[in-house]
Structures are given as structure tokens and as C-alpha cells.
Design a protein around this motif. Structure first.
Motif, PDB file in Angstrom:
ATOM      1  N   ALA A 195     -59.938 -31.888 -27.566  1.00  0.00           N
ATOM      2  CA  ALA A 195     -59.857 -31.445 -26.337  1.00  0.00           C
ATOM      3  C   ALA A 195     -58.868 -29.958 -26.540  1.00  0.00           C
ATOM      4  CB  ALA A 195     -58.899 -32.160 -25.445  1.00  0.00           C
ATOM      5  N   PHE A 196     -59.439 -29.149 -25.559  1.00  0.00           N
ATOM      6  CA  PHE A 196     -58.833 -27.654 -25.573  1.00  0.00           C
ATOM      7  C   PHE A 196     -58.015 -27.344 -24.466  1.00  0.00           C
ATOM      8  CE2 PHE A 196     -62.951 -27.522 -24.309  1.00  0.00           C
ATOM      9  CZ  PHE A 196     -63.180 -26.513 -23.352  1.00  0.00           C
ATOM     10  N   ALA A 197     -57.102 -26.309 -24.440  1.00  0.00           N
ATOM     11  CA  ALA A 197     -56.597 -25.817 -23.329  1.00  0.00           C
ATOM     12  C   ALA A 197     -57.292 -25.388 -22.281  1.00  0.00           C
ATOM     13  CB  ALA A 197     -55.214 -24.679 -23.826  1.00  0.00           C
ATOM     14  N   GLY A 198     -57.230 -25.867 -20.882  1.00  0.00           N
ATOM     15  CA  GLY A 198     -57.779 -25.214 -20.022  1.00  0.00           C
ATOM     16  C   GLY A 198     -59.159 -25.862 -19.828  1.00  0.00           C
ATOM     17  N   GLY A 199     -59.565 -27.002 -20.700  1.00  0.00           N
ATOM     18  CA  GLY A 199     -60.736 -27.600 -20.496  1.00  0.00           C
ATOM     19  C   GLY A 199     -60.838 -28.905 -19.951  1.00  0.00           C
ATOM     20  N   SER A 200     -59.758 -29.161 -19.140  1.00  0.00           N
ATOM     21  CA  SER A 200     -59.541 -30.549 -18.342  1.00  0.00           C
ATOM     22  C   SER A 200     -59.166 -30.334 -16.987  1.00  0.00           C
ATOM     23  CB  SER A 200     -59.146 -31.513 -19.122  1.00  0.00           C
ATOM     24  OG  SER A 200     -57.801 -31.315 -19.385  1.00  0.00           O
ATOM     25  N   ALA A 201     -59.680 -31.066 -16.096  1.00  0.00           N
ATOM     26  CA  ALA A 201     -58.804 -31.053 -14.568  1.00  0.00           C
ATOM     27  C   ALA A 201     -59.147 -32.310 -13.954  1.00  0.00           C
ATOM     28  CB  ALA A 201     -59.310 -29.705 -13.904  1.00  0.00           C
ATOM     29  N   ASN A 202     -58.307 -32.601 -12.946  1.00  0.00           N
ATOM     30  CA  ASN A 202     -58.446 -33.902 -12.040  1.00  0.00           C
ATOM     31  C   ASN A 202     -58.641 -33.119 -10.804  1.00  0.00           C
ATOM     32  OD1 ASN A 202     -58.698 -35.832 -14.035  1.00  0.00           O
ATOM     33  ND2 ASN A 202     -56.478 -36.062 -14.014  1.00  0.00           N
TER      34      ASN A 202
END
Length: 436
Positions: free
Chosen positions: A177-184
């Protein structure tokens, strides 16, 4: 005082000025006597110290002040006597060679304003855009206003362009996983280009509760340098899909636009007036731009570098303030002057040309023309008379309307002499819209 004016280049001049030391010494003596009346010198009561003692303590500063003022006043006298039109600020320097024992000699190097020779406009083509306010234009404006007041209703249907989609997503590069690559609970509107194309394509067609895994290639110039040019694998889960529901054009809609009684026809009439006013404003702006360019094209002009430099500095400071107002840290941003030079040159050239033209052809706005501009401004407000009173309450507030009215006179003057070519523009072209 003796003066020698030298032409250094087309606009640059150098003035050599010589002021007798007898004149300077006399002024120094006068000032030292004034200082002596109140001077505080150790061992003496205030104002009682001998003049030679006061001179020892204050003489250098007094002489420096006198010399500085002598330079400024002597230069001012030369400018007035020689009828020189100085552009910018002079550069003062001591005269080269052996100093004179009898006089204080210095030179002032400066630029003068260029002579303006307006070119022939008779064969210059100036494009004059024209546009009509049709019922279709009014309807399009109403559609824009409806979209600004859109509501969303949840649906079980598959997501399509125009829908508001809420998703959870997780992106990985090489299974990490990388920074800024996920969100809910991330919300966006499909088809508006808010997300990269691969992301929108993945969400398109999914229903609430459905998931999809897909690859996404970040562009080489992507703003996130850590992922630019790399390919990531994303998993996306749609939480909800909501359809856009536009308000009906009815009494309630009219009331949201300020029509108290909800009269739809009255609302359409007011919208037509506003659209007509905006179309007229944009047409005037485009014509003015074309007229100013025509004046630049037919009027070659040498520009004082000092004025260009001053305008560059002004544009730099203006840009910094603009960026700061947007929350940006200007201390970490470069502002190379050269990127502002072309625009600065254009502005300086136009300023010189317009100033000369307005004076030569008596195009300065009349009080009646200024009032007409103010009335036009005020017409779009609920209480126009309050706006008019505000402008006339302070004379400095009239400068803007006066400048605009004067520009209108310039435009009319140029159009009466140039070859005017009308060009029809559609409403969309004028307003900068597309047909999507």
C-alpha cells in the motif's frame, strides 16, 4: 550650477551637474548653527557648546544630509529647466576623474519617456465579435442554475455518468500500500474527470455493494512523484450510488433565485436581463482586447527599461499575494522575473500609447460617461441607488469607472478609423462553454 546633458542611447540620458562648494558650505554652516541651539554635547549645557565643537560631533551627518538634498534638488532643477520627461528613477554617481576642489560634481543617469507616433489604423483589421441572446441561451442558463441546485437520490441501479458514487478503495504497488492510495466513504461524480480514467471506468456499471479489482497506470507527469509512471492494483467497493435530480422550473425554483412571488415568467425575464448584461460585457471585453492589440501592432515604441522593471516587480508582488490568498507558501516558490517580462512590456507599452492617445485626441471620459458606467454597475444590485451613492461618497472610487469610460472612448475612436470585421459568435463560444 553648471549642467551638461548627454544622450547615452535612444532613451537614456546622463546629466553632469556641478554645484560650488561655497554654496554647499554655506548651507552646512546654516544648519550647524540651528543644530547648535539645542545640541547636547558632553561638558556643556544644551545649546551652549561652541560651534566648532558642535561641528566635530554633528558636522559629518549634517554635511551628508546637505549633499543628499543638493543632489536631489539640483537634479529636479535640471529636469525642469531642460524640460526632461524622466521615466523611473535616476542613478546618481560621482563624476569620474580627479575631484574638483571648487565644486561638488556628480552625474545622474536616467531614461526619458519615448515619443509616441501612432501608426496608421486605416488598413488595420480589427475583429468585432457579435452575439445574440436567444431563448436557447436563456434556457441553457436556467439549466446551469438547476445543476447548481441539484439533489441526489440513492438508487439500486448501476452507476453511470452524472451519478454521485461513494466508494472505499485500496491501491497497492508491488503488493505494498502507498500513501494516498486508499480511502473510505470517498465521494465523487462520475464523468466529471475528478478521478483518473481507469478509476472512473472501474466504478462505471457497478451497483452498491459490488467490488472490482483493476490496474491503474499513473501518468509520468502525475503530481504524486512517488507513484508517477508506475502501475498500481486497486480494489474498489461501491458503497452507494445516487442519481442527480434537477429541480423543476416552477414557483419554488423561482423563489430560490430571489423572485419572491414565484412568478416563473418574471424569473425568466430577470435571467434574460442578466444574460444580456453578461453577453454585452464579454463582447466589450473581447473588442477592447482586439483594439488594444491593434494599437500595439501599428505603434512601434521603445520602452524605458526602468518602467518595465518596475512593472515586473509589481506583477511579481501581485502574483505572490494571489498565491498567499490561496494558502500557498510563497517563500518556497520561485518567481523568476523573466516569466513576467513579456506581460510587463505589453502593459507598459499600452500605458504609454493610451496616455498619449487620450491626451492628443481628448478622449478622457466626461462626468456623464462616468455616471453611465456606474449606473450599469449598479443595475445588477437590489438597491442600485445605494451603489451609486457609495461611488460618489469618495472621489477616489470614481477612478475605476472613469478609467473604463475612457477606455470605451478609445475603443470607439479606434473602431471609427480601423477596418472593422464583425464575427458572429455562438452563446457557447462567448461564454466559454462546450456542448457536452
Amino acid at each position: 550650477m553648471s549642467v551638461n546633458v548627454e544622450t547615452v542611447s535612444t532613451l537614456e540620458r546622463r546629466v553632469k551637474i556641478s554645484v560650488p562648494f561655497t554654496q554647499i558650505n554655506a548651507e552646512v554652516d546654516v544648519r550647524l548653527k540651528k543644530v547648535a541651539r539645542t545640541a547636547k554635547v558632553q561638558g556643556f549645557r544644551p545649546g551652549k557648546a561652541p560651534l566648532n565643537i558642535v561641528a566635530q560631533q554633528y558636522g559629518l551627518q549634517v554635511r551628508e544630509d546637505v549633499l543628499n538634498e543638493t543632489v536631489g534638488s539640483a537634479f529636479t532643477d535640471v529636469v525642469r529647466e531642460q524640460e526632461l520627461k524622466v521615466a523611473g528613477y535616476p542613478r546618481f554617481e560621482p563624476v569620474e576623474g580627479e575631484p574638483s576642489a571648487e565644486s561638488f560634481e556628480f552625474s545622474a543617469t536616467f531614461e526619458v519617456y519615448p515619443e509616441i507616433k501612432l501608426g496608421d489604423l486605416a488598413e488595420k483589421a480589427v475583429e468585432k465579435p457579435v452575439a445574440e441572446v436567444s431563448e436557447e441561451a436563456v434556457d441553457k442558463t436556467i439549466d446551469v442554475l438547476r445543476k447548481q441546485r441539484v439533489n441526489y437520490e440513492t438508487t439500486d441501479a448501476a452507476a453511470e455518468d452524472g451519478d454521485r458514487v461513494v466508494v472505499d478503495f485500496l491501491g497497492k504497488i508491488d503488493d505494498v500500500a502507498f500513501a494516498g492510495g486508499s480511502a473510505n466513504d470517498f465521494a465523487f461524480q462520475l464523468g466529471q474527470g475528478q478521478m483518473l480514467p481507469e478509476f472512473e471506468n472501474a466504478a462505471r456499471g457497478l451497483k452498491a455493494g459490488e467490488s472490482k479489482v483493476f490496474d491503474l497506470s499513473f501518468p509520468e507527469d502525475y503530481h504524486g512523484k512517488d507513484v508517477a509512471g508506475k502501475t498500481a492494483q486497486f480494489e474498489i467497493t461501491v458503497k452507494s450510488v445516487a442519481k442527480a435530480v434537477l429541480p423543476e422550473v416552477d414557483a419554488e425554483f423561482a423563489k430560490t433565485l430571489g423572485v419572491a412571488d414565484g412568478d416563473v415568467e418574471k424569473m425568466k425575464g430577470e435571467i434574460r436581463e442578466n444574460v444580456t448584461r453578461e453577453v454585452t460585457r464579454r463582447l466589450k471585453t473581447k473588442v477592447k482586447e482586439n483594439v488594444l492589440q491593434a494599437l500595439l501592432d501599428v505603434t512601434p515604441i521603445d520602452l524605458p527599461t526602468s518602467l518595465v522593471s518596475m512593472e515586473v516587480n509589481r506583477l511579481v508582488e501581485q502574483t505572490k499575494k494571489d498565491f498567499q490568498s490561496r494558502g500557498m507558501d510563497v517563500n518556497k516558490m520561485p518567481f523568476p522575473p523573466e516569466i513576467f517580462t513579456k506581460e510587463a512590456e505589453r502593459r507598459v507599452a499600452l500605458g504609454l500609447i493610451l496616455s498619449d492617445l487620450v491626451d492628443a485626441e481628448s478622449l478622457r471620459a466626461t462626468p456623464e460617461q462616468v455616471r453611465s458606467v456606474i449606473d450599469d454597475f449598479a443595475a445588477s444590485y437590489e438597491q442600485p441607488e445605494d451603489v451609486v451613492r457609495w461611488y460618489y461618497a469618495d472621489p477616489s472610487r470614481l477612478e475605476g469607472p472613469e478609467s473604463l469610460a475612457t477606455e470605451d472612448n478609445v475603443v470607439a475612436w479606434v473602431l471609427s478609423r480601423a477596418k472593422v470585421e464583425e464575427k458572429a459568435l455562438s452563446f457557447d463560444e462567448l461564454m466559454g462553454q462546450n456542448n457536452a
